[in-house]
Design an enzyme around this catalytic site. Structure first.
Site, PDB file in Angstrom:
ATOM      1  N   ARG A 132      26.296  39.273  50.236  1.00  0.00           N
ATOM      2  CA  ARG A 132      26.467  39.762  48.727  1.00  0.00           C
ATOM      3  C   ARG A 132      25.623  40.312  47.356  1.00  0.00           C
ATOM      4  NH1 ARG A 132      31.155  39.175  48.646  1.00  0.00           N
ATOM      5  NH2 ARG A 132      31.911  38.757  46.647  1.00  0.00           N
ATOM      6  N   ASN A 142      33.556  36.349  37.923  1.00  0.00           N
ATOM      7  CA  ASN A 142      33.207  37.335  39.322  1.00  0.00           C
ATOM      8  C   ASN A 142      31.415  36.617  39.137  1.00  0.00           C
ATOM      9  OD1 ASN A 142      35.452  38.599  39.187  1.00  0.00           O
ATOM     10  ND2 ASN A 142      34.747  40.272  37.919  1.00  0.00           N
ATOM     11  N   HIS A 180      32.162  30.636  36.787  1.00  0.00           N
ATOM     12  CA  HIS A 180      31.899  30.446  38.424  1.00  0.00           C
ATOM     13  C   HIS A 180      30.360  30.817  38.967  1.00  0.00           C
ATOM     14  CE1 HIS A 180      36.627  31.071  39.625  1.00  0.00           C
ATOM     15  NE2 HIS A 180      36.153  29.676  38.556  1.00  0.00           N
ATOM     16  N   CYS A 223      12.247  24.743  45.256  1.00  0.00           N
ATOM     17  CA  CYS A 223      12.646  24.764  44.022  1.00  0.00           C
ATOM     18  C   CYS A 223      11.122  25.689  43.025  1.00  0.00           C
ATOM     19  CB  CYS A 223      13.475  23.656  43.113  1.00  0.00           C
ATOM     20  SG  CYS A 223      13.274  23.410  41.902  1.00  0.00           S
TER      21      CYS A 223
HETATM   22  N1  APR Z   1      42.499  47.472  39.271  1.00  0.00           N
HETATM   23  C1  APR Z   1      42.944  45.646  38.581  1.00  0.00           C
HETATM   24  N2  APR Z   1      43.978  45.014  39.008  1.00  0.00           N
HETATM   25  C2  APR Z   1      43.443  44.510  40.761  1.00  0.00           C
HETATM   26  C3  APR Z   1      42.431  46.293  41.504  1.00  0.00           C
HETATM   27  C4  APR Z   1      41.933  46.803  40.337  1.00  0.00           C
HETATM   28  N3  APR Z   1      41.881  48.207  40.832  1.00  0.00           N
HETATM   29  N4  APR Z   1      42.396  45.836  42.480  1.00  0.00           N
HETATM   30  C5  APR Z   1      42.762  44.780  42.889  1.00  0.00           C
HETATM   31  N5  APR Z   1      43.182  43.938  41.706  1.00  0.00           N
HETATM   32  C6  APR Z   1      43.475  42.884  41.649  1.00  0.00           C
HETATM   33  C7  APR Z   1      44.752  42.229  42.617  1.00  0.00           C
HETATM   34  O1  APR Z   1      46.146  42.646  42.733  1.00  0.00           O
HETATM   35  C8  APR Z   1      44.956  40.607  42.570  1.00  0.00           C
HETATM   36  O2  APR Z   1      46.157  40.613  41.706  1.00  0.00           O
HETATM   37  O3  APR Z   1      43.079  41.675  41.368  1.00  0.00           O
HETATM   38  C9  APR Z   1      43.686  39.958  41.714  1.00  0.00           C
HETATM   39  C10 APR Z   1      42.567  40.481  42.669  1.00  0.00           C
HETATM   40  O4  APR Z   1      42.574  38.548  42.892  1.00  0.00           O
HETATM   41  P1  APR Z   1      41.690  37.271  43.561  1.00  0.00           P
HETATM   42  O5  APR Z   1      40.987  38.219  44.937  1.00  0.00           O
HETATM   43  O6  APR Z   1      42.732  36.412  43.341  1.00  0.00           O
HETATM   44  O7  APR Z   1      40.083  37.539  42.713  1.00  0.00           O
HETATM   45  P2  APR Z   1      40.251  36.483  41.075  1.00  0.00           P
HETATM   46  O8  APR Z   1      41.702  36.531  40.741  1.00  0.00           O
HETATM   47  O9  APR Z   1      39.150  36.404  40.745  1.00  0.00           O
HETATM   48  O10 APR Z   1      39.893  35.089  42.133  1.00  0.00           O
HETATM   49  C11 APR Z   1      39.812  34.310  41.632  1.00  0.00           C
HETATM   50  O11 APR Z   1      38.708  32.950  43.541  1.00  0.00           O
HETATM   51  O12 APR Z   1      37.602  32.363  45.458  1.00  0.00           O
HETATM   52  C12 APR Z   1      37.454  32.571  44.282  1.00  0.00           C
HETATM   53  O13 APR Z   1      35.987  31.480  42.849  1.00  0.00           O
HETATM   54  C13 APR Z   1      36.377  33.076  43.615  1.00  0.00           C
HETATM   55  O14 APR Z   1      36.309  33.793  41.167  1.00  0.00           O
HETATM   56  C14 APR Z   1      36.955  33.800  41.837  1.00  0.00           C
HETATM   57  C15 APR Z   1      38.443  32.674  41.966  1.00  0.00           C
END
Ligand code: APR
Length: 234
Positions: free
Chosen positions: A59, A92, A109, A136
């Protein structure tokens, strides 16, 4: 949104989706082929450090292949031009907000480009791969791990974030599913303190009904539009 001065913005994986970084909760429930329990927990790191390090190495390396999109650029512009208080809190672990130029930014995070020493607690900027046996730079113990907040660990900067939420006039959540706490609870904290609330997301999030306003669509379109509205009004 008249009389808005203090803004807190929460961003999630959806913000970076149009840059080509996979979201977490996509179809099938796998994150880049792995179950999150296999790569994002302290237990996984203890059980199979090679796998966890390799996963985050991939990543981290991917960051060189992607670039900030229009949503990151618009938020950096808002950060530069907004005269009141502003805080971007990102879930993120990529570096796209800062590469777009955002300054008032916290990574709650953790960050891919940082290594954390499990022995001394020091963290160091990290660009390359991070083999489990590497020492480290601060204490010399071979205990470096990705500086990522795993499930079950305490997110970073919570005190500063809670204070900003309690002072916010406007809370905006962008590209996050609202599935992971404490970030998923920020909308309630902000509302409790009297902030207006806005969601910008592709699909309604888990807490969508808690927002005063919800706009659905891709962040690359919605965020520049919203930023232009805010700066025109301000
Ligand atoms: N524009 C806007 N929203 C979008 C787009 C886009 N182009 N593509 C996807 N999405 C939305 C999806 O509909 C979803 O609701 O972004 C969201 C992504 O959700 P997740 O994949 O659950 O990501 P996130 O909410 O950041 O996750 C939270 O979970 O495991 C973890 O620690 C990790 O920081 C992360 C946390």
């Amino acid at each position: 949104m008249s009389h808005t001065r203090n803004i807190v913005i929460l961003t999630g994986a959806g913000l970076s989706a149009e840059s080509g970084i996979a979201t977490f909760r996509g179809p099938g429930g796998l994150w880049e082929g792995h179950r999150v329990e296999d790569v994002c927990t302290p237990e996984a790191l203890a059980r199979d450090p090679e796998l966890v390090h390799r996963f985050y190495d991939a990543r981290r390396a991917r960051l060189a292949e992607v670039a900030p999109n229009a949503a990151h650029v618009a938020l950096a512009r808002l950060d530069a031009e907004w005269p009141g208080q502003l805080l971007i809190v990102t879930q993120n672990v990529d570096d796209l907000h800062e590469r777009a130029g955002a300054n008032r930014l916290l990574h709650m995070h953790g960050e891919l480009k940082s290594a954390l020493c499990a022995a001394c607690g020091d963290s160091a900027e990290w660009e390359d791969s991070l083999p489990p046996e590497i020492e480290c730079p601060n204490c010399g113990t071979p205990a470096l791990r990705p500086d990522i907040v795993f499930f079950g660990e305490m997110p970073y900067h919570m005190e500063v974030i809670e204070t900003a939420l309690s002072d916010a006039d406007l809370f905006v959540s962008i590209g996050t599913s609202g599935a992971v706490y404490p970030a998923a609870g920020f909308v309630q904290t902000a509302r409790h303190h009297g902030a207006q609330t806005l969601e910008l997301n592709l699909d309604p999030s888990a807490g969508s009904s808690l927002f005063g306003e919800s706009r659905l669509g891709p962040a690359g379109t919605l965020v520049p539009e919203w930023v232009a509205e805010m700066l025109d009004r301000g």
